[in-house]
Design a protein around this motif. Structure first.
Motif, PDB file in Angstrom:
ATOM      1  N   THR A  15       0.834  -1.213   0.000  1.00 50.91           N
ATOM      2  CA  THR A  15       0.000   0.000   0.000  1.00 50.91           C
ATOM      3  C   THR A  15       0.865   1.258   0.000  1.00 50.91           C
ATOM      4  OG1 THR A  15      -0.151  -0.072   2.420  1.00 50.91           O
ATOM      5  CG2 THR A  15      -1.939  -1.128   1.176  1.00 50.91           C
ATOM      6  N   VAL A  16       1.488   1.544   1.158  1.00 53.19           N
ATOM      7  CA  VAL A  16       2.393   2.690   1.303  1.00 53.19           C
ATOM      8  C   VAL A  16       3.526   2.236   2.225  1.00 53.19           C
ATOM      9  CG1 VAL A  16       0.480   4.351   1.066  1.00 53.19           C
ATOM     10  CG2 VAL A  16       1.216   3.642   3.357  1.00 53.19           C
ATOM     11  N   TYR A  17       4.573   3.053   2.391  1.00 52.70           N
ATOM     12  CA  TYR A  17       5.645   2.697   3.324  1.00 52.70           C
ATOM     13  C   TYR A  17       5.164   2.897   4.763  1.00 52.70           C
ATOM     14  CZ  TYR A  17       9.431   1.903   0.016  1.00 52.70           C
ATOM     15  OH  TYR A  17      10.239   1.372  -0.960  1.00 52.70           O
ATOM     16  N   GLY A  18       5.579   1.974   5.658  1.00 47.36           N
ATOM     17  CA  GLY A  18       5.234   2.069   7.069  1.00 47.36           C
ATOM     18  C   GLY A  18       6.461   2.452   7.886  1.00 47.36           C
ATOM     19  N   LEU A  19       6.207   3.086   9.036  1.00 46.80           N
ATOM     20  CA  LEU A  19       7.317   3.430   9.924  1.00 46.80           C
ATOM     21  C   LEU A  19       7.386   2.382  11.031  1.00 46.80           C
ATOM     22  CD1 LEU A  19       9.615   5.169  10.790  1.00 46.80           C
ATOM     23  CD2 LEU A  19       8.015   6.745  11.872  1.00 46.80           C
ATOM     24  N   GLY A  20       8.379   1.475  10.916  1.00 47.98           N
ATOM     25  CA  GLY A  20       8.446   0.319  11.784  1.00 47.98           C
ATOM     26  C   GLY A  20       9.122   0.555  13.116  1.00 47.98           C
ATOM     27  N   ALA A  21       8.533  -0.060  14.159  1.00 49.09           N
ATOM     28  CA  ALA A  21       9.160  -0.136  15.476  1.00 49.09           C
ATOM     29  C   ALA A  21       8.627  -1.399  16.138  1.00 49.09           C
ATOM     30  CB  ALA A  21       8.809   1.090  16.318  1.00 49.09           C
ATOM     31  N   ASP A  22       9.396  -1.948  17.079  1.00 49.88           N
ATOM     32  CA  ASP A  22       8.991  -3.125  17.833  1.00 49.88           C
ATOM     33  C   ASP A  22       7.701  -2.809  18.607  1.00 49.88           C
ATOM     34  OD1 ASP A  22       8.623  -5.074  19.750  1.00 49.88           O
ATOM     35  OD2 ASP A  22      10.710  -5.089  20.442  1.00 49.88           O
ATOM     36  N   ALA A  23       6.617  -3.493  18.240  1.00 46.50           N
ATOM     37  CA  ALA A  23       5.307  -3.187  18.843  1.00 46.50           C
ATOM     38  C   ALA A  23       5.234  -3.580  20.306  1.00 46.50           C
ATOM     39  CB  ALA A  23       4.193  -3.898  18.063  1.00 46.50           C
ATOM     40  N   THR A  24       6.170  -4.411  20.767  1.00 43.73           N
ATOM     41  CA  THR A  24       6.140  -4.840  22.171  1.00 43.73           C
ATOM     42  C   THR A  24       6.991  -3.927  23.058  1.00 43.73           C
ATOM     43  OG1 THR A  24       8.062  -6.324  21.976  1.00 43.73           O
ATOM     44  CG2 THR A  24       5.910  -7.241  21.406  1.00 43.73           C
ATOM     45  N   ASN A  25       7.665  -2.947  22.444  1.00 43.18           N
ATOM     46  CA  ASN A  25       8.574  -2.049  23.167  1.00 43.18           C
ATOM     47  C   ASN A  25       7.988  -0.624  23.210  1.00 43.18           C
ATOM     48  OD1 ASN A  25      10.632  -0.231  23.823  1.00 43.18           O
ATOM     49  ND2 ASN A  25      12.225  -1.385  22.731  1.00 43.18           N
ATOM     50  N   ARG A  64       2.865  12.799  15.369  1.00 44.90           N
ATOM     51  CA  ARG A  64       1.502  12.255  15.316  1.00 44.90           C
ATOM     52  C   ARG A  64       0.789  12.433  16.652  1.00 44.90           C
ATOM     53  NH1 ARG A  64      -0.554   7.402  12.237  1.00 44.90           N
ATOM     54  NH2 ARG A  64      -1.949   6.194  13.526  1.00 44.90           N
ATOM     55  N   PRO A  65      -0.495  12.830  16.640  1.00 46.65           N
ATOM     56  CA  PRO A  65      -1.248  12.944  17.895  1.00 46.65           C
ATOM     57  C   PRO A  65      -1.256  11.589  18.610  1.00 46.65           C
ATOM     58  CG  PRO A  65      -2.525  13.784  16.033  1.00 46.65           C
ATOM     59  CD  PRO A  65      -1.319  13.117  15.457  1.00 46.65           C
ATOM     60  N   SER A  66      -1.059  11.599  19.922  1.00 47.74           N
ATOM     61  CA  SER A  66      -0.843  10.337  20.629  1.00 47.74           C
ATOM     62  C   SER A  66      -2.122   9.541  20.860  1.00 47.74           C
ATOM     63  CB  SER A  66      -0.148  10.592  21.961  1.00 47.74           C
ATOM     64  OG  SER A  66      -0.988  11.427  22.734  1.00 47.74           O
ATOM     65  N   ASP A  67      -3.304  10.127  20.523  1.00 48.50           N
ATOM     66  CA  ASP A  67      -4.526   9.332  20.690  1.00 48.50           C
ATOM     67  C   ASP A  67      -4.892   8.591  19.410  1.00 48.50           C
ATOM     68  OD1 ASP A  67      -5.309  11.431  19.090  1.00 48.50           O
ATOM     69  OD2 ASP A  67      -7.238  11.724  20.083  1.00 48.50           O
ATOM     70  N   ASN A  68      -3.956   8.557  18.458  1.00 47.42           N
ATOM     71  CA  ASN A  68      -4.250   7.880  17.196  1.00 47.42           C
ATOM     72  C   ASN A  68      -3.516   6.535  17.158  1.00 47.42           C
ATOM     73  OD1 ASN A  68      -5.023   7.268  14.634  1.00 47.42           O
ATOM     74  ND2 ASN A  68      -3.856   8.896  13.629  1.00 47.42           N
ATOM     75  N   PRO A  69      -4.248   5.421  17.364  1.00 49.50           N
ATOM     76  CA  PRO A  69      -3.591   4.125  17.510  1.00 49.50           C
ATOM     77  C   PRO A  69      -2.929   3.631  16.229  1.00 49.50           C
ATOM     78  CG  PRO A  69      -5.970   3.864  17.436  1.00 49.50           C
ATOM     79  CD  PRO A  69      -5.712   5.327  17.463  1.00 49.50           C
ATOM     80  N   LEU A  70      -2.032   2.650  16.392  1.00 48.13           N
ATOM     81  CA  LEU A  70      -1.199   2.172  15.294  1.00 48.13           C
ATOM     82  C   LEU A  70      -1.641   0.786  14.823  1.00 48.13           C
ATOM     83  CD1 LEU A  70       2.183   3.183  16.940  1.00 48.13           C
ATOM     84  CD2 LEU A  70       0.896   4.449  15.206  1.00 48.13           C
ATOM     85  N   ILE A  71      -1.276   0.437  13.600  1.00 48.36           N
ATOM     86  CA  ILE A  71      -1.535  -0.904  13.081  1.00 48.36           C
ATOM     87  C   ILE A  71      -0.348  -1.802  13.442  1.00 48.36           C
ATOM     88  CG2 ILE A  71      -1.876  -2.287  10.999  1.00 48.36           C
ATOM     89  CD1 ILE A  71      -3.127   0.192   9.673  1.00 48.36           C
ATOM     90  N   PRO A 112       1.391  -2.786  24.526  1.00 42.08           N
ATOM     91  CA  PRO A 112       1.526  -1.527  25.269  1.00 42.08           C
ATOM     92  C   PRO A 112       0.415  -0.545  24.888  1.00 42.08           C
ATOM     93  CG  PRO A 112       3.575  -2.092  24.114  1.00 42.08           C
ATOM     94  CD  PRO A 112       2.546  -3.076  23.664  1.00 42.08           C
ATOM     95  N   SER A 113      -0.013   0.287  25.848  1.00 41.87           N
ATOM     96  CA  SER A 113      -1.129   1.197  25.557  1.00 41.87           C
ATOM     97  C   SER A 113      -0.740   2.286  24.541  1.00 41.87           C
ATOM     98  CB  SER A 113      -1.669   1.824  26.835  1.00 41.87           C
ATOM     99  OG  SER A 113      -0.660   2.586  27.445  1.00 41.87           O
ATOM    100  N   VAL A 114       0.548   2.531  24.336  1.00 42.93           N
ATOM    101  CA  VAL A 114       0.923   3.497  23.285  1.00 42.93           C
ATOM    102  C   VAL A 114       0.570   2.972  21.902  1.00 42.93           C
ATOM    103  CG1 VAL A 114       2.782   4.925  24.224  1.00 42.93           C
ATOM    104  CG2 VAL A 114       3.317   2.633  23.399  1.00 42.93           C
ATOM    105  N   VAL A 115       0.476   1.655  21.769  1.00 39.26           N
ATOM    106  CA  VAL A 115       0.120   1.065  20.462  1.00 39.26           C
ATOM    107  C   VAL A 115      -1.375   1.232  20.201  1.00 39.26           C
ATOM    108  CG1 VAL A 115      -0.019  -1.093  19.144  1.00 39.26           C
ATOM    109  CG2 VAL A 115       2.004  -0.622  20.540  1.00 39.26           C
ATOM    110  N   GLU A 146      -9.580  -0.803  23.893  1.00 35.99           N
ATOM    111  CA  GLU A 146      -9.622  -2.247  24.193  1.00 35.99           C
ATOM    112  C   GLU A 146      -9.405  -3.082  22.943  1.00 35.99           C
ATOM    113  OE1 GLU A 146     -13.408  -2.836  26.002  1.00 35.99           O
ATOM    114  OE2 GLU A 146     -12.736  -2.058  27.954  1.00 35.99           O
ATOM    115  N   THR A 147      -9.220  -2.389  21.830  1.00 28.89           N
ATOM    116  CA  THR A 147      -9.047  -3.074  20.550  1.00 28.89           C
ATOM    117  C   THR A 147      -7.672  -2.718  19.966  1.00 28.89           C
ATOM    118  OG1 THR A 147     -10.067  -1.182  19.475  1.00 28.89           O
ATOM    119  CG2 THR A 147     -11.505  -3.055  19.956  1.00 28.89           C
ATOM    120  N   ALA A 148      -7.252  -3.505  18.963  1.00 26.07           N
ATOM    121  CA  ALA A 148      -6.042  -3.140  18.219  1.00 26.07           C
ATOM    122  C   ALA A 148      -6.212  -3.562  16.766  1.00 26.07           C
ATOM    123  CB  ALA A 148      -4.814  -3.799  18.834  1.00 26.07           C
ATOM    124  N   ALA A 149      -5.472  -2.887  15.893  1.00 25.43           N
ATOM    125  CA  ALA A 149      -5.546  -3.140  14.450  1.00 25.43           C
ATOM    126  C   ALA A 149      -4.376  -4.027  14.022  1.00 25.43           C
ATOM    127  CB  ALA A 149      -5.503  -1.804  13.713  1.00 25.43           C
TER     128      ALA A 149
END
Ligand code: TXA
Ligand code: MG
Length: 341
Positions: A30-40, A53-60, A104-107, A112-115
């Protein structure tokens, strides 16, 4: 920080950086993603900083297949399984209710959901596999700008702010994935993409569409959809695809002495190129799939034109199939400004 390009040959370096909590951008279909360890959590925080990015916008969360889900999602419905069997790897993001504290809640932005999504790109799937952890991956642009469809776009926005970019060439779809919320009674499209309601209903019985996508006055269910997006600095107008409408808009711009760029099909560009300051071909075969592939690149190119432009005129497409996602992004880029002769 120096930002390095990596390739399949230097994949191990990119893997190490990610394992050390650094940011590495990766290609997808689709497009380029900005990768980071989702568990960190610390690594994920850097993603928000780098993008602004606004911090209330969750990540995929990007994973390598359905098996990776079991750590995070307690129950996967028959419908979800059917969708993944049919469309993964591919441009379909699924939102599930997750096991509390499994990410982590930053993700999740505290939801209560995640993408989750399995991207259709071999090198990126190897990157995730070898890193041994799922990767968050918002589009790798400065927040609010058009999403990046080449490694160079990523470098333009994030040079000096991230450790590296895995270069996989230009992306093929060009628009972000379809986001489908599986956490309610009926699966709901929160963001249109290449896979449409009709495609999904080939596999499961019923899909609804977030009412926000039909009416601007509704609050969007997906936090990211409420922000100003995809918007270049230059003024953008949508132009009904008839060449006559481009001509009318040009007459008006000429009266106002505006420097104009056009982003349109090859036929329109070749007929009008000598009347404008800049032009970019969206599609040579006239299809919306080719236009979707080039929309963000074209907006970026005209926004950065050496002789700064006052106005960019962009061709519209009918809002069916992929045209729905194309027009969703273009409406945001233009702030809804539509020129009618
Ligand atoms: O194609 C794509 O999806 C790309 C590539 C890199 O995979 N990624 C992407 O990520 O577009 P991003 O962060 O730019 O967009 C993610 C969207 C946002 O609109 C966000 O609000 C929404 O998904 N989202 C994420 N988690 C969500 C959740 N739990 N509930 C509702 N919306 C969610
Ligand atoms: Mg984005």
């Amino acid at each position: 920080m120096e930002t390095n390009y990596f390739s399949e040959k230097t994949l191990n370096k990119a893997v190490k950086l990610l394992q050390n909590g650094e940011l590495v951008a990766f290609p997808t279909e689709t497009v380029y993603g900005l990768g980071a360890d989702a568990t960190n959590a610390e690594a994920v925080k850097k993603v928000y900083q780098a993008k602004g990015r606004p911090s209330d916008n969750p990540l995929i969360v990007h994973i390598t297949g359905q098996d990776d889900l079991t750590q995070y999602v307690a129950s996967i419905s028959v419908e979800a399984k059917k969708l993944m069997d049919s469309f993964w790897p591919g441009p379909l993001t699924l939102i599930f209710k997750i096991i509390p504290d499994s990410l982590p809640s930053v993700v999740t932005g505290g939801l209560e959901t995640a993408a989750f999504r399995m991207p259709d790109n071999e090198v990126t799937l190897s990157l995730i596999k070898e890193a041994g952890v799922p990767l968050v991956g918002p589009s790798a642009n400065t927040s609010g700008k058009p999403s990046p469809t080449t490694a160079k776009h990523v470098m333009h926005d994030l040079s000096g702010k991230i450790a590296g970019i895995l270069d996989g060439g230009a992306t093929s779809v060009g628009l972000e994935s379809t986001v489908l919320d599986m956490s309610g009674d009926i699966p709901m499209i929160l963001r249109p993409g290449q896979l449409t309601e009709v495609d999904l209903e080939q596999v499961i019985e019923k899909v609804t569409v977030d009412r926000h996508l039909m009416s601007e006055s509704e609050v969007p269910k997906s936090p990211g959809m409420k922000y100003k997006h995809y918007s270049p600095n230059v003024d953008v107008w949508m132009i009904d695809y008839l060449e006559a409408n481009f001509k009318e808009a040009l007459l008006l711009a000429e009266k106002e002495q505006l420097k104009v760029g056009i982003l349109a099909s090859e036929k329109i560009v070749s007929d009008l190129a000598d009347q404008v300051t800049a032009s970019y071909i969206l599609t040579s075969n006239g299809t919306v799939s080719e236009a979707a592939q080039h929309l963000f690149a074209g907006l970026r190119e005209l926004d950065e034109w050496e002789e700064p432009l006052d106005l960019v005129l962009v061709e519209t497409f009918p809002e069916t199939g992929l045209g729905t996602a194309y027009m969703n992004r273009l409406k945001k880029a233009s702030g809804g400004k539509f020129f009618k002769a």
